[in-house]
Design an enzyme around this catalytic site. Structure first.
Site, PDB file in Angstrom:
ATOM      1  N   ARG A 184      -1.755  25.515   8.730  1.00 27.11           N
ATOM      2  CA  ARG A 184      -2.731  25.428   7.640  1.00 27.11           C
ATOM      3  C   ARG A 184      -3.019  23.963   7.333  1.00 27.11           C
ATOM      4  O   ARG A 184      -2.230  23.080   7.714  1.00 27.11           O
ATOM      5  CB  ARG A 184      -2.134  26.036   6.364  1.00 27.11           C
ATOM      6  CG  ARG A 184      -1.574  27.430   6.517  1.00 27.11           C
ATOM      7  CD  ARG A 184      -0.427  27.673   5.531  1.00 27.11           C
ATOM      8  NE  ARG A 184       0.242  28.940   5.810  1.00 27.11           N
ATOM      9  CZ  ARG A 184      -0.084  30.099   5.246  1.00 27.11           C
ATOM     10  NH1 ARG A 184      -1.037  30.127   4.331  1.00 27.11           N
ATOM     11  NH2 ARG A 184       0.535  31.206   5.560  1.00 27.11           N
ATOM     12  N   ARG A 211       1.359  40.872   9.956  1.00 24.81           N
ATOM     13  CA  ARG A 211       0.136  40.096  10.151  1.00 24.81           C
ATOM     14  C   ARG A 211       0.144  39.435  11.520  1.00 24.81           C
ATOM     15  O   ARG A 211       1.171  38.913  11.958  1.00 24.81           O
ATOM     16  CB  ARG A 211       0.041  39.046   9.052  1.00 24.81           C
ATOM     17  CG  ARG A 211      -1.090  38.081   9.222  1.00 24.81           C
ATOM     18  CD  ARG A 211      -1.523  37.498   7.910  1.00 24.81           C
ATOM     19  NE  ARG A 211      -0.634  36.447   7.437  1.00 24.81           N
ATOM     20  CZ  ARG A 211      -0.853  35.788   6.297  1.00 24.81           C
ATOM     21  NH1 ARG A 211      -1.894  36.089   5.545  1.00 24.81           N
ATOM     22  NH2 ARG A 211      -0.027  34.840   5.907  1.00 24.81           N
ATOM     23  N   GLY A 265       5.135  26.949   0.867  1.00 25.74           N
ATOM     24  CA  GLY A 265       5.918  27.475   1.998  1.00 25.74           C
ATOM     25  C   GLY A 265       5.881  28.991   1.965  1.00 25.74           C
ATOM     26  O   GLY A 265       5.470  29.594   0.974  1.00 25.74           O
ATOM     27  N   ASP A 286       9.932  37.039  -6.014  1.00 27.90           N
ATOM     28  CA  ASP A 286      10.888  38.014  -5.482  1.00 27.90           C
ATOM     29  C   ASP A 286      10.784  38.186  -3.966  1.00 27.90           C
ATOM     30  O   ASP A 286      11.550  38.949  -3.371  1.00 27.90           O
ATOM     31  CB  ASP A 286      10.707  39.374  -6.175  1.00 27.90           C
ATOM     32  CG  ASP A 286       9.315  39.954  -5.970  1.00 27.90           C
ATOM     33  OD1 ASP A 286       8.505  39.332  -5.252  1.00 27.90           O
ATOM     34  OD2 ASP A 286       9.023  41.019  -6.537  1.00 27.90           O
ATOM     35  N   GLY A 287       9.826  37.503  -3.361  1.00 26.68           N
ATOM     36  CA  GLY A 287       9.679  37.583  -1.910  1.00 26.68           C
ATOM     37  C   GLY A 287       9.057  38.877  -1.415  1.00 26.68           C
ATOM     38  O   GLY A 287       8.953  39.110  -0.209  1.00 26.68           O
ATOM     39  N   ASP A 329      -3.794  25.575   1.246  1.00 26.58           N
ATOM     40  CA  ASP A 329      -2.765  26.307   1.998  1.00 26.58           C
ATOM     41  C   ASP A 329      -3.314  27.601   2.568  1.00 26.58           C
ATOM     42  O   ASP A 329      -2.661  28.253   3.381  1.00 26.58           O
ATOM     43  CB  ASP A 329      -1.548  26.611   1.113  1.00 26.58           C
ATOM     44  CG  ASP A 329      -1.924  27.342  -0.161  1.00 26.58           C
ATOM     45  OD1 ASP A 329      -2.741  26.810  -0.929  1.00 26.58           O
ATOM     46  OD2 ASP A 329      -1.421  28.457  -0.380  1.00 26.58           O
ATOM     47  N   ARG A 382       7.339  34.591   0.805  1.00 29.32           N
ATOM     48  CA  ARG A 382       7.569  36.041   0.948  1.00 29.32           C
ATOM     49  C   ARG A 382       7.132  36.519   2.327  1.00 29.32           C
ATOM     50  O   ARG A 382       6.605  37.621   2.493  1.00 29.32           O
ATOM     51  CB  ARG A 382       6.801  36.799  -0.121  1.00 29.32           C
ATOM     52  CG  ARG A 382       5.326  36.441  -0.161  1.00 29.32           C
ATOM     53  CD  ARG A 382       4.592  37.492  -0.869  1.00 29.32           C
ATOM     54  NE  ARG A 382       3.204  37.120  -1.048  1.00 29.32           N
ATOM     55  CZ  ARG A 382       2.288  37.945  -1.470  1.00 29.32           C
ATOM     56  NH1 ARG A 382       2.602  39.166  -1.755  1.00 29.32           N
ATOM     57  NH2 ARG A 382       1.054  37.553  -1.621  1.00 29.32           N
TER      58      ARG A 382
END
Ligand code: AMP
Ligand code: MG
Length: 491
Positions: free
Chosen positions: A187, A180, A94, A129-130, A256, A97
């Site tokens: 995916r 992005r 998932g 930590d994302g 993924d 980040r």
């Protein structure tokens, strides 16, 4: 009276179709604000194409959006759920980040995901930590824009923001957020997630959504889920062939990281091959060479087989029949890939009318390039311009023999020399993002805050087929070193 400075509207025009999908497929989550956002890279032409005003994006309010500090009107931030085979091992994943702000609808009616990467923790962050480090986000910016200019479907990069906060990896690094832009973030792993944890209705809804979003022209008659499989296979065959033709190594082709739109996505340890060798691997974590240059087509087929497995319940009510249908399609991938690869390769040699012996001619050249450790890009560029390079391959009998055969083959081209030359010029890039050039740009940016090296590199990479004089210095190879080049995953 002081004139009031009015910032133009940014032009955000969001729809949120993904957020209308079943709730199990995502989590609603806002980006985590960052301390002191600064814009360090922005993509003017892409902003234009999206209907966004670059001046507005550069303003304080614009930057606040790109940093995740401010949610623009109409956006509905979510993190997408997915799963994936990472180096062959199946895991629940998932967006750990990243958040999707929404889908920008462009003035011409196209739909693009706007995703912030490095935007903080989400329910899928696991131990992470994302966040993202500046170097890898700039690398993604450079490589994705280079692929785009090379004519290869790819997600793109609108902007990079530094956060003013450090991220802790092996050492402390400056943090960054990349914006992005993607046709979507669907995916293979999204389907693996739905097939593994969702209901059959959810899987079907996801499949219908994917068809509508990426293959709206596909026939709705007959078995539409078989159509979906066929179309995804077609696009991947074309994409992987294009990677092979320019020597691009994705580096981490986990399921993924394979987009159903047919775009290149998730650039971690990716890099371009210099010396021709099918075994080339740059990624520091790919110890077995699973994702080596020469393995990419077969890995793509493996990933597509995983995709096909998720569709089995939709393909046929009888599982055995469904497997038969899926297998026949997966079998097609090899042939489709090979067709694209072969027509691309002969174009690189200036040939437009395929003949039976062409593949052998190509293979002979590639074998020679491997034997004499020839640079992939420069070899084709030299052939295009009829130059003799000062490298071990030239001057050998092997090469002279091959060259004679090639010239004879060109003589059998109906259109003659000029069109062969034009074909080669537009099929063989002058420049690729060479590893030492990318590193040099990242080093100046990350350690000295000097973005001029990267900007020059981006400028040159923007027109890889122009073969202009200012590109020459970017065609040179790095000084030989004893240590092989290594890339890191960029987490
Ligand atoms: P990637 O290697 O970027 O394709 O990421 C693989 C998985 O790890 C994805 O689910 C990412 O969201 C997750 N991930 C990567 N880096 C981080 C991070 N710093 N914090 C949380 N999750 C991460
Ligand atoms: Mg990924």
């Amino acid at each position: 009276m002081a004139e009031e400075k009015v910032t133009p509207e940014a032009g955000w025009n969001f729809d949120n179709s993904y957020a209308r999908l079943p709730e199990s497929l995502y989590s609603v989550v806002n980006p985590t604000p960052v301390h002191s956002p600064k814009l360090v890279a922005a993509n003017g032409p892409l902003a234009d194409a999206l209907g966004l005003n670059i001046q507005a994006l550069r303003s304080q309010q614009g930057i606040a959006v790109l940093a995740g500090n401010n949610i623009p009107e109409g956006a509905m931030p979510i993190a997408e759920a997915y799963a994936g085979h990472q180096f062959g091992n199946f895991t629940k994943l998932g967006d750990g980040r990243a958040v999707l702000l929404g889908e920008q609808i462009t003035p011409s009616g196209e739909r693009y995901d706007i995703q912030l990467k490095g935007s903080g923790r989400t329910p899928y962050s696991r131990g992470g930590d994302g966040r993202a480090a500046l170097g890898p986000m700039l690398r993604e910016f450079i490589i994705s824009e280079a692929l785009h200019a090379l004519g290869i479907p790819t997600t793109r990069s609108l902007a990079v923001i530094t956060t003013g906060e450090p991220v802790i990896r092996d050492t402390e690094l400056p943090g960054a957020v990349l914006t992005r832009v993607a046709a979507s973030h669907l995916r293979v792993g999204t389907f693996q997630y739905a097939a593994g944890w969702g209901t059959s209705e959810e899987l079907q809804t996801l499949a219908d959504y994917t068809l509508q979003r990426h293959y709206p022209e596909a026939s709705t008659e007959g078995n539409r889920y078989l159509t979906l499989l066929q179309e995804v296979i077609k696009r991947q065959a074309e994409l992987i062939a294009k990677w092979q033709l320019v020597g691009f190594i994705h580096g981490v082709m986990n399921t993924d990281n394979m987009a159903l739109s047919g775009e290149s996505i998730d650039f971690g340890p990716c890099a371009f091959m210099d010396t021709y060798d099918p075994g080339t691997v740059f990624s520091s974590i790919d110890l077995q060479g699973r994702y080596a240059y020469g393995n990419q087509p077969q890995i793509a087929a493996w990933n597509l087989a995983r995709f096909a497995e998720t569709l089995l319940p939709l393909l046929h009510s009888d599982r055995e029949e469904a497997v038969k249908l899926a297998e026949a399609e997966i079998y097609q991938f090899r042939e489709l890939f090979h067709g694209h690869w072969l027509s691309g390769m002969i174009a690189k040699l200036g040939i437009s009318n395929e003949e039976l012996g062409d593949e052998a001619l190509i293979q002979e050249l590639l074998d020679m390039m491997k034997k004499y450790r020839a640079d992939y890009t420069n070899t084709f560029r030299a052939l295009t311009f009829g130059q003799q390079e000062d490298t071990p391959m030239y001057g050998t009998e092997d090469f002279a023999g091959w060259y004679e055969k090639w010239q004879a083959r060109l003589g059998r081209q109906p259109e003659g020399g000029t069109s062969s030359y034009e074909l080669m010029r537009s099929s063989n890039p002058a420049v690729i993002p060479r590893n030492h050039r990318v590193e040099e740009a990242l080093h100046a940016a990350v350690t000295q805050g000097d973005y001029s090296v990267m900007e020059r590199l981006l400028g040159v990479l923007a027109s890889p087929y122009s073969h202009s004089a200012d590109q020459l210095e970017y065609t040179t190879l790095p000084e030989p070193t004893s240590r092989p080049y290594r890339t890191f995953c960029g987490t």
